[in-house]
Motif scaffolding. Structure first.
Motif, PDB file in Angstrom:
ATOM      1  N   LEU A 159     -14.151  32.082  28.299  1.00 29.00           N
ATOM      2  CA  LEU A 159     -13.256  32.202  27.055  1.00 29.00           C
ATOM      3  C   LEU A 159     -13.267  30.260  26.405  1.00 29.00           C
ATOM      4  O   LEU A 159     -13.584  29.574  26.772  1.00 29.00           O
ATOM      5  CB  LEU A 159     -12.231  31.871  27.511  1.00 29.00           C
ATOM      6  CG  LEU A 159     -10.430  32.013  26.564  1.00 29.00           C
ATOM      7  CD1 LEU A 159      -9.668  32.579  26.773  1.00 29.00           C
ATOM      8  CD2 LEU A 159     -10.239  30.299  26.160  1.00 29.00           C
ATOM      9  N   ILE A 160     -13.476  30.648  25.026  1.00 24.15           N
ATOM     10  CA  ILE A 160     -13.731  29.855  24.030  1.00 24.15           C
ATOM     11  C   ILE A 160     -13.134  29.145  23.204  1.00 24.15           C
ATOM     12  O   ILE A 160     -12.433  30.084  22.266  1.00 24.15           O
ATOM     13  CB  ILE A 160     -15.661  29.770  23.396  1.00 24.15           C
ATOM     14  CG1 ILE A 160     -16.508  29.483  24.846  1.00 24.15           C
ATOM     15  CG2 ILE A 160     -15.215  28.293  22.704  1.00 24.15           C
ATOM     16  CD1 ILE A 160     -17.510  30.358  24.334  1.00 24.15           C
ATOM     17  N   GLY A 161     -12.146  28.385  22.796  1.00 20.11           N
ATOM     18  CA  GLY A 161     -11.387  27.934  22.232  1.00 20.11           C
ATOM     19  C   GLY A 161     -11.986  27.553  20.609  1.00 20.11           C
ATOM     20  O   GLY A 161     -12.644  27.103  20.869  1.00 20.11           O
ATOM     21  N   ARG A 162     -10.567  27.523  19.734  1.00 17.99           N
ATOM     22  CA  ARG A 162     -11.384  27.235  18.399  1.00 17.99           C
ATOM     23  C   ARG A 162     -11.467  25.802  18.109  1.00 17.99           C
ATOM     24  O   ARG A 162     -12.516  25.552  17.019  1.00 17.99           O
ATOM     25  CB  ARG A 162      -9.997  27.813  17.450  1.00 17.99           C
ATOM     26  CG  ARG A 162     -10.609  27.468  15.805  1.00 17.99           C
ATOM     27  CD  ARG A 162      -9.517  28.158  15.193  1.00 17.99           C
ATOM     28  NE  ARG A 162      -9.418  29.381  15.083  1.00 17.99           N
ATOM     29  CZ  ARG A 162     -10.064  29.664  13.883  1.00 17.99           C
ATOM     30  NH1 ARG A 162     -11.475  28.966  12.901  1.00 17.99           N
ATOM     31  NH2 ARG A 162     -10.525  31.476  13.876  1.00 17.99           N
ATOM     32  N   LEU A 206      -7.394  34.916  30.674  1.00 14.14           N
ATOM     33  CA  LEU A 206      -6.109  34.697  29.573  1.00 14.14           C
ATOM     34  C   LEU A 206      -5.137  34.032  30.266  1.00 14.14           C
ATOM     35  O   LEU A 206      -4.796  33.128  29.353  1.00 14.14           O
ATOM     36  CB  LEU A 206      -5.730  35.930  29.368  1.00 14.14           C
ATOM     37  CG  LEU A 206      -6.754  36.789  29.102  1.00 14.14           C
ATOM     38  CD1 LEU A 206      -6.651  38.413  28.165  1.00 14.14           C
ATOM     39  CD2 LEU A 206      -6.886  36.498  27.322  1.00 14.14           C
ATOM     40  N   ALA A 207      -4.654  33.857  31.450  1.00 16.31           N
ATOM     41  CA  ALA A 207      -3.443  33.643  31.988  1.00 16.31           C
ATOM     42  C   ALA A 207      -3.519  31.980  31.937  1.00 16.31           C
ATOM     43  O   ALA A 207      -2.251  30.673  31.673  1.00 16.31           O
ATOM     44  CB  ALA A 207      -2.442  33.740  32.929  1.00 16.31           C
ATOM     45  N   ALA A 208      -4.666  32.143  32.093  1.00 11.40           N
ATOM     46  CA  ALA A 208      -5.186  30.069  32.403  1.00 11.40           C
ATOM     47  C   ALA A 208      -5.550  29.911  31.374  1.00 11.40           C
ATOM     48  O   ALA A 208      -4.407  28.673  31.021  1.00 11.40           O
ATOM     49  CB  ALA A 208      -6.468  29.773  32.699  1.00 11.40           C
ATOM     50  N   TYR A 209      -5.777  29.802  29.577  1.00 14.26           N
ATOM     51  CA  TYR A 209      -5.386  29.834  27.982  1.00 14.26           C
ATOM     52  C   TYR A 209      -4.112  29.832  28.241  1.00 14.26           C
ATOM     53  O   TYR A 209      -3.376  28.638  27.752  1.00 14.26           O
ATOM     54  CB  TYR A 209      -6.041  30.747  27.635  1.00 14.26           C
ATOM     55  CG  TYR A 209      -6.280  30.600  26.478  1.00 14.26           C
ATOM     56  CD1 TYR A 209      -7.003  29.108  25.756  1.00 14.26           C
ATOM     57  CD2 TYR A 209      -5.828  31.399  25.086  1.00 14.26           C
ATOM     58  CE1 TYR A 209      -6.816  28.463  24.408  1.00 14.26           C
ATOM     59  CE2 TYR A 209      -5.778  31.139  23.753  1.00 14.26           C
ATOM     60  CZ  TYR A 209      -6.002  29.958  23.750  1.00 14.26           C
ATOM     61  OH  TYR A 209      -6.114  29.507  22.130  1.00 14.26           O
ATOM     62  N   TRP A 210      -3.536  30.911  28.292  1.00 17.06           N
ATOM     63  CA  TRP A 210      -1.857  30.502  27.755  1.00 17.06           C
ATOM     64  C   TRP A 210      -1.047  29.363  28.721  1.00 17.06           C
ATOM     65  O   TRP A 210      -0.376  29.499  28.105  1.00 17.06           O
ATOM     66  CB  TRP A 210      -1.121  32.612  28.632  1.00 17.06           C
ATOM     67  CG  TRP A 210      -1.776  33.134  27.859  1.00 17.06           C
ATOM     68  CD1 TRP A 210      -2.233  33.495  26.488  1.00 17.06           C
ATOM     69  CD2 TRP A 210      -1.543  34.360  28.182  1.00 17.06           C
ATOM     70  NE1 TRP A 210      -2.658  34.485  26.140  1.00 17.06           N
ATOM     71  CE2 TRP A 210      -2.667  35.341  27.608  1.00 17.06           C
ATOM     72  CE3 TRP A 210      -1.081  34.722  29.935  1.00 17.06           C
ATOM     73  CZ2 TRP A 210      -2.315  36.743  27.167  1.00 17.06           C
ATOM     74  CZ3 TRP A 210      -1.439  36.484  29.704  1.00 17.06           C
ATOM     75  CH2 TRP A 210      -1.655  36.967  28.838  1.00 17.06           C
ATOM     76  N   GLN A 211      -1.619  28.859  30.066  1.00  7.98           N
ATOM     77  CA  GLN A 211      -0.060  27.883  30.699  1.00  7.98           C
ATOM     78  C   GLN A 211      -1.484  26.863  30.005  1.00  7.98           C
ATOM     79  O   GLN A 211      -0.438  25.181  30.737  1.00  7.98           O
ATOM     80  CB  GLN A 211      -1.350  28.438  32.621  1.00  7.98           C
ATOM     81  CG  GLN A 211      -0.474  29.230  32.995  1.00  7.98           C
ATOM     82  CD  GLN A 211      -0.328  30.131  33.805  1.00  7.98           C
ATOM     83  OE1 GLN A 211      -1.561  29.202  34.754  1.00  7.98           O
ATOM     84  NE2 GLN A 211       0.135  30.888  33.932  1.00  7.98           N
TER      85      GLN A 211
END
Length: 448
Positions: free
Chosen positions: A394-397, A370-375
Motif C-alpha cells: 500500500l502506497i499513500g498519496r 488496509l486496517a493498518a492504514y486505517w489505524q
C-alpha cells in the motif's frame, strides 16, 4: 492500536474552523472532547438546545444576549482565562436554548477565536435520527460538518433507537417500523440529502463519526458502514471510535484504490499469458480480481498491456475498469503503476498495488494492510512473513509524486527501500504474500 487522535482523525489544522455536529449517538460528548483537545481559543455552543446537566463539562459558561457589547467582552475575558468557553441562551426547564447561527458566524471572525464548535440539532439521546423541517441549524460559515451516529443504532428496534422514526422511514422509502436498522439503512440515512447531509454548506467538509464502537463485532459493522459512506463523493473520510474511551479514535477510513497490474508478458511461462491461465473455474487474473473485490478497498482498476483485449474481457465480466499501458513492453511494472496513479481521482488517498499473478493472496490478508492504514500506522505498508517482505503493498498519496518521478527501468520497491524507516510491515499468517507464478513449475504447484 490506532495512532490517530481526534485532531488528526478530523484533519484539523491550526487555523480558523467552525465545526458543526449533527445526528445522534454522542454529539455533545464529541463536542466537549474535541473542544478540550483543540489548540488555541475555542468557543463551544449550540444553535438548538443543550441539557443543563451537560453544561457542567464546560470550563467557562456564558449566557448570551445577541449582539451586546457586554456579551462579547465576557467571551473575550473567558477565553483569556481558560482558552475555552461554552456559550448558550437562557435556561428553560432542564435545557438551555441555543444561540442564533449568525452569532456563531460572527465569533469565527473574531481575531481572538480559533475554533467555534456548534451542536446543530438534537436527538433526545437516541443513537440515530432524521432531521425535522426546522433542523439542523448549521451556521453559514461552517467549515466542517460531523454527522454522528452510535453503532448501537443497529441493536434495538427501529422506533426505540431512532429520533423521529417516521421521518427516517420516509427517507428510507420502506417500512422499518418494528424491525432493526441494517448497516445499509444507517449509511443511507447519513448520506441522504434530507438526512445527515441536510443543510450542509457547499464548501464545508463532511466527516461522519461512528461512535460507541468497542467490540470486534461493532468494528466489523462500522467498517461496513464506512465503506458504503465513502461511495458518496461528499464524504471526505469516516472516523470510527468511542468518544468516551481512553483512545477515542479506532480507525479513520479514506478512499483506497486497488490497482491490479496485469500488463506483463510473463515470458518465463512460455507461450501463454500467465494471468489468463486457468485457475479452478476461472483464470489467474479472475481469481485475483475476485480476491480484491472481497476486500474493503473503495475502487478497483486493472492496468492492461500484453494480450490487452483478453484481459479487458476478464475485467468486463467482473465489472472493473481497465487502463492500457502502451509502454508495457519496455516500462516494466513501474510504468503500469505510474500510468494508473496519474489518473486517480484526488479523493483517493492511497493505492493497494496488487500483482495479477498472486491469486493465492486472500481478501483477509489484504484487509490486514488496509486496517493498518486505517489505524494510521503508515503511508507505506507491506505484508511480511517469516522476516521477508511480500506483496501486495500500500502506497499513500504523500509518496505519489516521488513514485511518478522514478526513472524508466526502476521499480516501485525503490520507494520502499528509500523510505525503509517509514515502511510499516504487517505480520501476516500466510506465506502467500511471498509467492507468485513466475514459472510453469510454480504454476503447476500452486494451481487448485
Amino acid at each position: 492500536m490506532s495512532r490517530y487522535t481526534l485532531l488528526t482523525a478530523f484533519n484539523l489544522q491550526s487555523q480558523k474552523e467552525m465545526i458543526a455536529f449533527v445526528g445522534g449517538g454522542g454529539k455533545t460528548s464529541l463536542l466537549f472532547a474535541l473542544g478540550a483537545a483543540l489548540p488555541g481559543r475555542r468557543i463551544l455552543t449550540t444553535t438548538t438546545r443543550i441539557f443543563t446537566v451537560q453544561m457542567s463539562q464546560a470550563q467557562e459558561l456564558i449566557f448570551a444576549t445577541e449582539g451586546t457589547e457586554e456579551n462579547e467582552k465576557k467571551i473575550g475575558a473567558a477565553l483569556d482565562r481558560r482558552g475555552s468557553c461554552l456559550v448558550v441562551g437562557e435556561v428553560v426547564g432542564e435545557k438551555a436554548t441555543g444561540i442564533p447561527p449568525q452569532m456563531a458566524d460572527g465569533w469565527l471572525a473574531r481575531p481572538d477565536v480559533d475554533f467555534v464548535l456548534v451542536e446543530a440539532d438534537g436527538s433526545r439521546m437516541r443513537p440515530i435520527k432524521a432531521p425535522a423541517p426546522h433542523e439542523p441549524v448549521i451556521p453559514a460559515k461552517t467549515t466542517l460538518v460531523v454527522p454522528v451516529v452510535g453503532i448501537d443504532a443497529l441493536d434495538g428496534r427501529f422506533s426505540q433507537v431512532t429520533h423521529r422514526p417516521e421521518i427516517a422511514e420516509a427517507l428510507l422509502q420502506y417500512s422499518v417500523i418494528g424491525n432493526q436498522l441494517s448497516v445499509n439503512d444507517v449509511a443511507r440515512l447519513i448520506v441522504h440529502p434530507q438526512g445527515g447531509l441536510k443543510g450542509v454548506p457547499d464548501r464545508a467538509r463532511v466527516v461522519p463519526f461512528i461512535n460507541k464502537v468497542e467490540t470486534a463485532a461493532q468494528l466489523t459493522a462500522a467498517r461496513q458502514i464506512a465503506h458504503q459512506l465513502l461511495q458518496t463523493p461528499r464524504i471526505e473520510r469516516v472516523v470510527i471510535g468511542a468518544v468516551k474511551s481512553e483512545k477515542p479514535v479506532r480507525e479513520v477510513h479514506q478512499r483506497v484504490a486497488a490497482v491490479i497490474l496485469a500488463a506483463g508478458e510473463g515470458k518465463r511461462m512460455g507461450q501463454q499469458t500467465k494471468q489468463l491461465l486457468r485457475w479452478g473455474s476461472t483464470t489467474v487474473l479472475g481469481q485475483t480480481v475476485e480476491n480484491v473485490q472481497g476486500t474493503a478497498v473503495h475502487d478497483h482498476l486493472i492496468v492492461t498491456g500484453h494480450d490487452a483485449e483478453a484481459v479487458r474481457q476478464v475485467a468486463q465480466v467482473a465489472g472493473i475498469e481497465t487502463l492500457h499501458n502502451s509502454n508495457y513492453a519496455t516500462g516494466e511494472m513501474l510504468s503500469s503503476l505510474q500510468t494508473a496513479v496519474r489518473v486517480l481521482d484526488e479523493s483517493v488517498t492511497a493505492v493497494l498495488v496488487v500483482l495479477a499473478d498472486q491469486p493465492m493472496v486472500e481478501p483477509a490478508t489484504m484487509d490486514l494492510l488496509l486496517a493498518a492504514y486505517w489505524q494510521g500506522l503508515g503511508d507505506l505498508i507491506a505484508p511480511a512473513f517469516a522476516g521477508k517482505r511480500g506483496n501486495p503493498v500500500l502506497i499513500g498519496r504523500r509518496y505519489f509524486a516521488e513514485l511518478l518521478a522514478l526513472p524508466p527501468g526502476d521499480a516501485p520497491r525503490t520507494l520502499l527501500r528509500r523510505h525503509a524507516d517509514k515502511l510499516h510491515l504487517v505480520q501476516v499468517p500466510t506465506d502467500s504474500v511471498l509467492r507468485d507464478l513466475d514459472s510453469p513449475a510454480q504454476y503447476q504447484k500452486e494451481r487448485p
